[in-house]
Structures are given as C-alpha cells and as structure tokens.
Design a protein around this motif. Structure first.
Motif, PDB file in Angstrom:
ATOM      1  N   ASP A   1       0.839  -1.198   0.000  1.00  0.00           N
ATOM      2  CA  ASP A   1       0.000   0.000   0.000  1.00  0.00           C
ATOM      3  C   ASP A   1       0.873   1.246   0.000  1.00  0.00           C
ATOM      4  O   ASP A   1       0.580   2.216  -0.707  1.00  0.00           O
ATOM      5  CB  ASP A   1      -0.913   0.009   1.231  1.00  0.00           C
ATOM      6  CG  ASP A   1      -1.919  -1.124   1.215  1.00  0.00           C
ATOM      7  OD1 ASP A   1      -2.557  -1.339   0.179  1.00  0.00           O
ATOM      8  OD2 ASP A   1      -2.036  -1.814   2.252  1.00  0.00           O
TER       9      ASP A   1
ATOM     10  N   LYS B   1      -2.363  -0.907   6.876  1.00  0.00           N
ATOM     11  CA  LYS B   1      -1.720  -0.752   5.582  1.00  0.00           C
ATOM     12  C   LYS B   1      -0.489  -1.656   5.485  1.00  0.00           C
ATOM     13  O   LYS B   1       0.241  -1.835   6.460  1.00  0.00           O
ATOM     14  CB  LYS B   1      -1.294   0.706   5.361  1.00  0.00           C
ATOM     15  CG  LYS B   1      -2.449   1.686   5.204  1.00  0.00           C
ATOM     16  CD  LYS B   1      -3.203   1.466   3.911  1.00  0.00           C
ATOM     17  CE  LYS B   1      -4.258   2.530   3.682  1.00  0.00           C
ATOM     18  NZ  LYS B   1      -5.013   2.321   2.427  1.00  0.00           N
TER      19      LYS B   1
ATOM     20  N   THR C   1       1.310   4.220  -2.958  1.00  0.00           N
ATOM     21  CA  THR C   1       1.749   5.550  -2.516  1.00  0.00           C
ATOM     22  C   THR C   1       3.202   5.490  -2.070  1.00  0.00           C
ATOM     23  O   THR C   1       3.615   4.544  -1.396  1.00  0.00           O
ATOM     24  CB  THR C   1       0.885   6.058  -1.349  1.00  0.00           C
ATOM     25  OG1 THR C   1      -0.472   6.153  -1.777  1.00  0.00           O
ATOM     26  CG2 THR C   1       1.358   7.423  -0.875  1.00  0.00           C
TER      27      THR C   1
ATOM     28  N   LYS D   1      -6.296  13.432  -2.372  1.00  0.00           N
ATOM     29  CA  LYS D   1      -5.937  12.033  -2.203  1.00  0.00           C
ATOM     30  C   LYS D   1      -4.977  11.860  -1.022  1.00  0.00           C
ATOM     31  O   LYS D   1      -5.093  10.904  -0.240  1.00  0.00           O
ATOM     32  CB  LYS D   1      -5.305  11.495  -3.478  1.00  0.00           C
ATOM     33  CG  LYS D   1      -5.171   9.976  -3.496  1.00  0.00           C
ATOM     34  CD  LYS D   1      -4.799   9.463  -4.873  1.00  0.00           C
ATOM     35  CE  LYS D   1      -4.718   7.937  -4.874  1.00  0.00           C
ATOM     36  NZ  LYS D   1      -4.375   7.407  -6.225  1.00  0.00           N
TER      37      LYS D   1
ATOM     38  N   LEU E   1      -5.596   9.843   2.660  1.00  0.00           N
ATOM     39  CA  LEU E   1      -4.661   8.846   3.195  1.00  0.00           C
ATOM     40  C   LEU E   1      -4.337   9.138   4.660  1.00  0.00           C
ATOM     41  O   LEU E   1      -4.418   8.250   5.522  1.00  0.00           O
ATOM     42  CB  LEU E   1      -3.375   8.840   2.363  1.00  0.00           C
ATOM     43  CG  LEU E   1      -2.281   7.896   2.851  1.00  0.00           C
ATOM     44  CD1 LEU E   1      -2.698   6.441   2.683  1.00  0.00           C
ATOM     45  CD2 LEU E   1      -0.969   8.162   2.097  1.00  0.00           C
TER      46      LEU E   1
END
Length: 416
Positions: A4, A26, A77, A190, A194
């Motif tokens: 992730d 994550k 990411t 975005k 997160l």
C-alpha cells in the motif's frame, strides 16, 4: 503483490509514519540505505530514541504489515521522508542540500506505476515538490521512455510536511493538524484521505508551494522569537539583570509571550529551515537572516563566558550538562551544546566532562578531542565549573546542594 505504501527514509519522521500506517492495516515497505537500520527494524527494534516508538514498531513488524528494505518496491503511494540539510556554495554558506530528496525520488522510477501518489514529507525549500516531479519523470525517461506519457498523465504529487516534536512524536503525529499541498487539487485531496487513516486533527488543503512555505514559516517564526530572547539574555548580562526574572515579569502582560533563551538553537528544523527562506529571497529575508545569525552566534557567546570564568582556576574542570538539542531526547542534530563542547575542547579551556544520559557514546565530532562522557554525579563532583546546556529532567531533579562551591553557568535557567 505490491504494498500500500513505500516510505523512503526510516529516521525520526519516516519510521513513526511507516509504523503508524502499518498498525492501521496498511501494508508498508520502509526503505533506508543503511543496512544496520533495515536489519534493526526487521527485528522489531528501533535505532533512535523516542518514547513508545519501540512498542509501535514492534507491533507493526510483528503484525506482518511493516518490513524494511534497502530498495523501493512497488506501492500505491510513496512517501519521501529523508533529510534536507544545507551545504556551503560559492554564493551561500547555508544553501539547501536536496541531494537526499533527489536520490530517493529517482530511486522510485523503476517501480513507479500509473495512478501512484508521491508525497514529500521532508521539510524543503519552496518548489521542491515540483522539482521532485521533474526528477522522477526525468529518470523514467531514461529507463522507461515508452511508459512516460501514461505516468505523466496519472501520477499525483503532494507535499504534506510533518509537524511533530521530538519526545512527543507519536502523540502529535495523530493529534496535530496537517497541511496537504498538491501540485493539483486531486493530489491534495488524495493525500488528505490517506492521512485521515490516523490523523485526528484537521487536514487543510492547499497547493504544494504554500504547504512548503507554511512549514518553513512555522519554524522561522519560532527562530525569530528565540533570537529575541537570546538577544535579551546578552543585553541583560551586560546590564546585570536576571533575564529569567525579566521575561517572567514581562510575560505577565496579557499580549506578551517572550520565549526562553538558551545556548543557541538546534535540531533539523528551526536551526535549518529559515535558511531555506533566506536562500529563496536573500534580499528580502532580512529579519529572518538576522535571527538566524543571532542564534548561530549564541554558542560563541557561551564559550566566551566559560573562558572568562575558567581564568579563575589553575586547571579548570568543566562539567557540560547535556549534548542533545533539546530536553529528554537523544537527538544531537545541529545541537548548539555539541558545538560549545567542541569549541571548549579545541581551545583547551580545561578538562571537559560531558554529561548526556540519552546517548551511550560521544558523537563523532567530539571523538579524539579529549572530551570524556561522564555520569552526572561524577562530573559535578569533579567540576570547578558546571555548565548547563540542556534542561534534561535528570538535571532538573539534581540535588543542588552538590553545586556548593562550584561556578555555575546556567544557559537554560534550570535552577532559577
């Protein structure tokens, strides 16, 4: 299967960030170029000192959600959290050094995929997020030119600076407000989504340049305030006034809040970031530059004061209490205390006994200079001069009766 998140830099910012994401479910790959750091973290241990960080890292690693690697791996990411020091150039002795940011950014290129989000957390000069985008696509052009159009179209970039204080990192990582500055509104949104996974504070959207400048402004503001206090302390010494009492009384005014003076300013943020503003607009940043100069000069003033006191003793022994840049941590980055001890040793002012309860060995800058790392009681008992450089809790609680007969130079107002 890709992760992730891939966090580049597992230091004071990257490791807590990677770990807290991992404990929130994550899958995280943490990247560091130092093999010892990677090995330590993969054992569920830590290589830096921070309250409760060891518990967080151990939980993250044992859950299977965090592992460390020497190279970036594919992820949705990428978070870049590497150092941004300064360097001397022909025109500027305090120019920003973005070598680590550029190297980390370029290292992502082989695993970059369409739709990735790339976040810069490192405190950086204005324009660094744009430079990061350009470095990354330049590297892709060299190695994967056919894929460049699709990546340019879909990869998002944002700057989300950290705002955490050493010693309170885990608490502030969760509770402090944050800024999400994107090169596009979509990127900012975005990134915000997160960080909402663990951040309970508000997250404010802006553009990348404003986010970069905001973090620099926060630290420069603190630096200017400290410079005012440090300059006051020098003036009060000249006029035979107790600066600590003066500030305490002045702060009784409802609209006055003077900060506390000290031996200088340290750490990777306040001692460094104002220079990034000065570098961007040198002819305009006059107050910010002057504040930096005042604070950078303070260690030399402390050394002069110790030398004047040492002249009263034939072979003075000087106990220097503290090496860290602030209380109750092991962080020595840009520490004025380390600079002061180094200058006293270099100038052979006397026998130097350094007391730092949060480290096991002297930093390299003090090795081979005759400085002795010594327990507090031993250092004070042997000292002619006790120089307080850091207000560690252990020093605050020290029995002051043991100071009788000693010359005390207290740069922190510890025993006022």
């Amino acid at each position: 299967m890709s992760a992730d998140l891939c966090v580049l830099g597992l230091g004071y910012i990257g490791l807590p960030t990677a770990s807290i994401f991992a404990t929130r479910g994550k899958k995280v790959v943490g990247v560091d170029v130092v093999p010892r750091v990677v090995e330590t973290i993969n054992q569920g241990k830590i290589h830096i000192q921070e309250p409760e960080l060891d518990v967080l890292v151990r939980a993250a690693v044992h859950s299977g959600n965090l592992r460390a690697s020497l190279k970036p791996e594919a992820a949705a990411t990428f978070i870049v959290a590497v150092p941004t020091p300064f360097k001397a150039t022909e025109t500027n002795p305090k120019a920003p050094d973005l070598t680590y940011v550029e190297s980390a950014t370029r290292s992502i290129a082989p695993v970059l995929a369409p739709g990735n989000l790339v976040i810069l957390e490192s405190t950086s000069p204005v324009g660094t997020t744009e430079a990061m985008r350009d470095w990354l696509f330049d590297e892709v052009q060299k190695t994967r030119p056919d894929e460049l159009p699709a990546l340019r179209e879909s990869v998002l970039f944002a700057h989300c600076p950290e705002r955490i204080l050493p010693g309170q990192m885990l608490k502030e990582l969760v509770s402090n407000d944050r800024i999400s500055g994107g090169l596009t509104p979509e990127a900012a949104e975005k990134a915000r989504d997160l960080y909402r996974l663990f951040c309970t504070g508000e997250i404010f959207l802006t553009n990348a340049r404003t986010a970069e400048m905001c973090k620099l402004t926060e630290n420069a503001s603190r630096d200017v305030g400290i410079a005012f206090a440090n300059e006051l302390s020098l003036i009060c010494d000249r006029l035979d006034i107790d600066v600590w009492e003066l500030i305490r009384l002045a702060n009784r005014h409802p609209r006055v809040k003077i900060l506390q003076p000290g031996p200088g300013v340290g750490g990777h943020c306040i001692a460094v970031d104002p220079w990034f503003i000065v570098d961007s607009a040198p002819e305009l940043a006059r107050l910010i530059r002057t504040a930096r100069e005042v604070n950078d000069d303070k260690p030399h003033r402390v050394v002069d004061r110790v030398k004047a006191c040492a002249g009263r003793f034939k072979q003075p022994v000087i106990a220097c209490l503290g090496l860290a840049f602030k209380a109750d941590i092991d962080d020595l980055r840009e520490s004025p205390a380390v600079d002061i001890v180094a200058h006293l040793a270099q100038q052979k002012v006397g026998r130097i006994l350094a007391v730092e309860p949060h480290v096991r060995a002297l930093p390299k800058s003090l090795e081979g200079k005759g400085v002795e790392l010594t327990p507090l009681d031993t250092a004070v008992s042997q000292a002619d001069i006790v120089l307080v450089l850091v207000n560690h809790r252990e020093f605050v609680q020290f029995n002051r009766r043991k100071l009788e007969g000693k010359a005390v130079i207290d740069t922190r107002g510890l025993w006022r």
